[in-house]
Motif scaffolding. Structure first.
Motif, PDB file in Angstrom:
ATOM      1  N   PHE A 154       0.865  -1.182   0.000  1.00 37.60           N
ATOM      2  CA  PHE A 154       0.000   0.000   0.000  1.00 37.60           C
ATOM      3  C   PHE A 154       0.895   1.223   0.000  1.00 37.60           C
ATOM      4  CE2 PHE A 154      -2.562   3.238   2.333  1.00 37.60           C
ATOM      5  CZ  PHE A 154      -3.516   3.428   1.344  1.00 37.60           C
ATOM      6  N   ASP A 155       0.794   2.035  -1.052  1.00 39.92           N
ATOM      7  CA  ASP A 155       1.699   3.165  -1.213  1.00 39.92           C
ATOM      8  C   ASP A 155       0.969   4.338  -1.841  1.00 39.92           C
ATOM      9  OD1 ASP A 155       4.662   4.077  -1.229  1.00 39.92           O
ATOM     10  OD2 ASP A 155       4.031   4.453  -3.301  1.00 39.92           O
ATOM     11  N   LYS A 156       0.936   5.451  -1.127  1.00 36.78           N
ATOM     12  CA  LYS A 156       0.359   6.701  -1.625  1.00 36.78           C
ATOM     13  C   LYS A 156      -1.072   6.510  -2.129  1.00 36.78           C
ATOM     14  CE  LYS A 156       4.943   8.437  -2.857  1.00 36.78           C
ATOM     15  NZ  LYS A 156       5.846   8.898  -3.948  1.00 36.78           N
ATOM     16  N   GLY A 157      -1.884   5.822  -1.312  1.00 33.74           N
ATOM     17  CA  GLY A 157      -3.296   5.673  -1.615  1.00 33.74           C
ATOM     18  C   GLY A 157      -3.646   4.571  -2.597  1.00 33.74           C
ATOM     19  N   MET A 158      -2.674   3.820  -3.052  1.00 36.59           N
ATOM     20  CA  MET A 158      -2.914   2.774  -4.043  1.00 36.59           C
ATOM     21  C   MET A 158      -2.346   1.444  -3.546  1.00 36.59           C
ATOM     22  SD  MET A 158      -4.250   2.212  -7.080  1.00 36.59           S
ATOM     23  CE  MET A 158      -4.259   3.809  -7.926  1.00 36.59           C
ATOM     24  N   TYR A 159      -3.078   0.358  -3.856  1.00 36.82           N
ATOM     25  CA  TYR A 159      -2.588  -0.989  -3.567  1.00 36.82           C
ATOM     26  C   TYR A 159      -1.897  -1.538  -4.814  1.00 36.82           C
ATOM     27  CZ  TYR A 159      -5.801  -0.827   0.430  1.00 36.82           C
ATOM     28  OH  TYR A 159      -6.460  -0.482   1.582  1.00 36.82           O
TER      29      TYR A 159
ATOM     30  N   LYS B  95      -0.985  -3.725   6.045  1.00 34.27           N
ATOM     31  CA  LYS B  95      -2.022  -2.874   6.625  1.00 34.27           C
ATOM     32  C   LYS B  95      -2.731  -2.128   5.503  1.00 34.27           C
ATOM     33  CE  LYS B  95      -0.261  -2.135  11.313  1.00 34.27           C
ATOM     34  NZ  LYS B  95       0.151  -1.126  12.324  1.00 34.27           N
ATOM     35  N   ASP B  96      -4.076  -2.129   5.570  1.00 34.22           N
ATOM     36  CA  ASP B  96      -4.845  -1.455   4.530  1.00 34.22           C
ATOM     37  C   ASP B  96      -4.907   0.051   4.801  1.00 34.22           C
ATOM     38  OD1 ASP B  96      -6.770  -1.043   6.500  1.00 34.22           O
ATOM     39  OD2 ASP B  96      -8.123  -2.586   5.758  1.00 34.22           O
ATOM     40  N   LYS B  97      -5.673   0.779   3.988  1.00 32.78           N
ATOM     41  CA  LYS B  97      -5.712   2.242   4.096  1.00 32.78           C
ATOM     42  C   LYS B  97      -6.280   2.729   5.421  1.00 32.78           C
ATOM     43  CE  LYS B  97      -8.169   2.576   0.397  1.00 32.78           C
ATOM     44  NZ  LYS B  97      -8.928   3.134  -0.755  1.00 32.78           N
TER      45      LYS B  97
END
Length: 372
Positions: free
Chosen positions: A83-88, A308-310
């Motif tokens: 998970f990076d900068k709002g994107m999976y 970990k998710d958003k």
């Protein structure tokens, strides 16, 4: 008698494969071993087909439309989600030519072919050591760039990029450990910020090693074995004792190792837990193992990773299949579930909960036809 024959052929298949990992075999011995491996696998497939037909005729099993069940599924084995900068971003074992990547905003709908290397891959084989067997990728943002760990030709490698979609390239096209066959690598950091890596030594033992600060090289004198398959649930196949797919996090005051055991082709391939006070161990297996096995009608649930998710919740992503026939398990597909970490300090309890998210390929919109 049929089950006895299946077990013997499985043993021949596994040990001939291990034998083929020896790079020092002469050409004619390698050819003999390849013929033995291929013949045993083919014969095993025929026997399993005959057994399946007999079970169908007796009404012991029900035919499921695999084509319908697997339609639009994300075909990633050994999956990992960043998970990076709002994107999976999801990576997995899929292509013979390198490492695939998919992206999603909701974990359910995934856009494929978003890699920035050739063929829409995140890493293409021309930018890496090895030419085949690109397995078990993981990607982390470290030191201001993205590092991919994966194996090629049963050697753990590391490649770097400026974006999660790549293109990932090795700075020097060589494995991280050229003196042993290794797969299934995973990065983690100790409480002092030092990088470590767990991996599998072929022979299916889980090892650990400290890394240099660049996270690309093994620190000399630090690698050693930490875990192997010994428990009844781990050795259901008496001829294939496997512990693989390790992944480490820190929670509840201890290091938590999750790993897969049993043969990946087995319906009861499953995920277990071990804990340690230091990365070097000793590691103690949890009494409640396994924590994931045969979920929601899916078989062979394993070779997972945690993320970990958003919203900050722990999740587990894993692959699964639908067949009890070891030669009909492909493609393995990607699924996501919730992961609870409870228990007291020093004694965590992990539990896979919630509904299964079936990861599906986002359908591309058909191009609009211009008006006449």
């Amino acid at each position: 008698h049929s089950q006895f024959l299946v077990k013997q052929l499985s043993c021949i298949t596994v040990y001939s494969f291990i034998f083929l990992l020896d790079n020092n075999l002469s050409p004619h011995i390698r050819e003999y071993a390849q013929n033995i491996n291929s013949s045993s696998r083919n014969l095993l497939g025929i026997i399993n087909d005959i057994l399946d037909f007999s079970k169908i005729e007796s009404g012991k099993i029900r035919i499921i439309s695999f084509a319908e069940e697997l339609n639009d599924r994300v075909p990633f084995a050994d999956p990992f989600i960043l998970f990076d900068k709002g994107m999976y971003y999801a990576y997995g074992t899929s292509s013979p030519n390198g490492i695939c990547v998919a992206q999603s905003k909701d974990l359910k709908n995934w856009k494929m072919g978003v890699g920035r290397s050739r063929e829409g891959l995140a890493l293409q084989k021309d930018d890496s050591f090895g030419s085949k067997h690109f397995w078990a990728p993981e990607v982390y943002r470290v030191n201001g760039r993205y590092v991919m760990y994966y194996s090629a030709e049963t050697h753990v490698c590391a490649a770097v990029a400026d974006h999660p979609c790549g293109p990932f390239r090795q700075i020097k096209q060589e494995p991280m450990m050229s003196d042993m066959h290794t797969i299934d690598s995973s990065l983690f950091f100790d409480q002092k910020g030092n990088p470590w890596m767990v991996f599998v030594k072929c022979g299916n033992e889980i090892w650990v090693t400290e890394l240099e600060k660049d996270c690309l090289h093994v620190k000399p004198g630090t690698r050693h074995e930490i875990l192997r398959a010994t428990e009844p649930w781990e050795v259901r196949n008496p001829h294939c004792h496997v512990a693989e797919g390790p992944f480490v996090i820190y929670a509840k005051g201890v290091y938590i190792l999750t790993y897969s055991a049993n043969d990946y082709q087995d319906p009861d391939y499953a995920v277990g837990v071990a804990t340690a006070k230091t990365p070097a161990g000793p590691w103690v297996k949890a009494k409640g193992n396994p924590i994931l096995c045969r979920r929601d009608g899916r078989l062979g649930c394993g070779h997972h990773s945690l993320f970990k998710d958003k919203s900050g919740r722990w999740r587990i992503v894993y692959h699964a299949h639908l067949s009890t026939n070891p030669h009909r398990i492909h493609p393995r597909c990607m699924y996501v579930a919730d992961l609870e970490i409870k228990g007291s300090t020093g004694a965590p309890e992990l539990k896979v909960t919630g509904p299964t998210i079936t990861c599906t390929v986002e359908k591309q919109k058909a191009p609009t036809r211009p008006a006449d």
